[in-house]
Scaffold this motif. Structure first.
Motif, PDB file in Angstrom:
ATOM      1  N   UNK A  66      -0.262 -11.613  -1.969  1.00 14.27           N
ATOM      2  CA  UNK A  66      -0.500 -10.179  -1.938  1.00 14.27           C
ATOM      3  C   UNK A  66       0.528  -9.569  -2.879  1.00 14.27           C
ATOM      4  N   UNK A  67       0.067  -8.752  -3.818  1.00 14.17           N
ATOM      5  CA  UNK A  67       0.975  -8.099  -4.756  1.00 14.17           C
ATOM      6  C   UNK A  67       0.647  -6.612  -4.817  1.00 14.17           C
ATOM      7  N   UNK A  68       1.678  -5.806  -5.018  1.00  9.59           N
ATOM      8  CA  UNK A  68       1.495  -4.377  -5.224  1.00  9.59           C
ATOM      9  C   UNK A  68       2.808  -3.775  -5.703  1.00  9.59           C
ATOM     10  N   UNK A  69       2.727  -2.532  -6.151  1.00  9.33           N
ATOM     11  CA  UNK A  69       3.910  -1.763  -6.546  1.00  9.33           C
ATOM     12  C   UNK A  69       4.097  -0.660  -5.527  1.00  9.33           C
ATOM     13  N   UNK A  70       5.353  -0.384  -5.185  1.00  6.21           N
ATOM     14  CA  UNK A  70       5.644   0.663  -4.208  1.00  6.21           C
ATOM     15  C   UNK A  70       7.015   1.254  -4.506  1.00  6.21           C
ATOM     16  N   UNK A  71       7.290   2.367  -3.878  1.00  8.82           N
ATOM     17  CA  UNK A  71       8.602   3.014  -4.016  1.00  8.82           C
ATOM     18  C   UNK A  71       9.370   2.838  -2.715  1.00  8.82           C
TER      19      UNK A  71
END
Length: 178
Positions: A75-80
């Motif tokens: 699972x991959x994603x970008x977040x702050x």
């Protein structure tokens, strides 16, 4: 008439399929999906300052996770996190649960499904341990040895750190261009 033994059937893990199904169900019902991740392995890329007791809970809603990709292995994603953008990478074996924040409805995943992967990861990330070695001269205690080292440093005047090395290349200059 007896049938021959069928070949051993090895199925793919169910976790990625169940994860995607529960994610879709949670979102379709207007709730916020969260995943709990085992973050003990250095292969899991998460903000370490938010890891508690070896795990972290991540909001994977459409508003919190950009470029979310859930495939069969990861699972991959970008977040702050705290205003700082970060790329998150989670191997599928590290995901322990998915649930809705509002109702706590969800699914805990069994550890056995990826036990072999986790064992290989733990073996690969195990570090050598240090052991104490007896001193060569048993008559000098540790405190005496450290006092002697301090006295030697004071006598040599090594209280200040050594000067920084001189640059070997030319310093860069900025030129104003109009």
């Amino acid at each position: 008439m007896s049938q021959p033994n069928p070949p051993e059937f090895i199925a793919t893990p169910k976790r990625p399929y169940l994860l995607r199904a529960f994610y879709e169900w949670i979102v379709d019902n207007g709730m916020t999906p969260h995943i709990m991740v085992d973050a003990r392995s250095p292969k899991v890329k998460v903000p370490r300052q938010f890891v508690k007791d070896g795990s972290i809970v991540l909001n994977v809603s459409m508003t919190a996770a950009n470029n979310l990709l859930m495939d069969n292995d990861q699972v991959t994603f970008n977040a702050r996190f705290g205003g700082k953008a970060m790329s998150i990478w989670l191997p599928m074996w590290s995901i322990m649960a998915i649930y809705a924040r509002e109702t706590q409805d969800g699914l805990n995943f069994p550890l056995e499904e990826y036990a072999e992967s986790m064992a290989l990861t733990e073996a690969a990330t195990s570090r050598p341990t240090l052991a104490s070695v007896p001193a060569a001269d048993a008559t000098v205690s540790d405190t005496d040895a450290s006092d002697e080292a301090d006295a030697t440093d004071d006598a040599n005047g090594d209280d200040e750190p050594p000067p920084p090395p001189k640059p070997t290349s030319r310093p860069s200059f900025l030129r104003v261009v109009k």
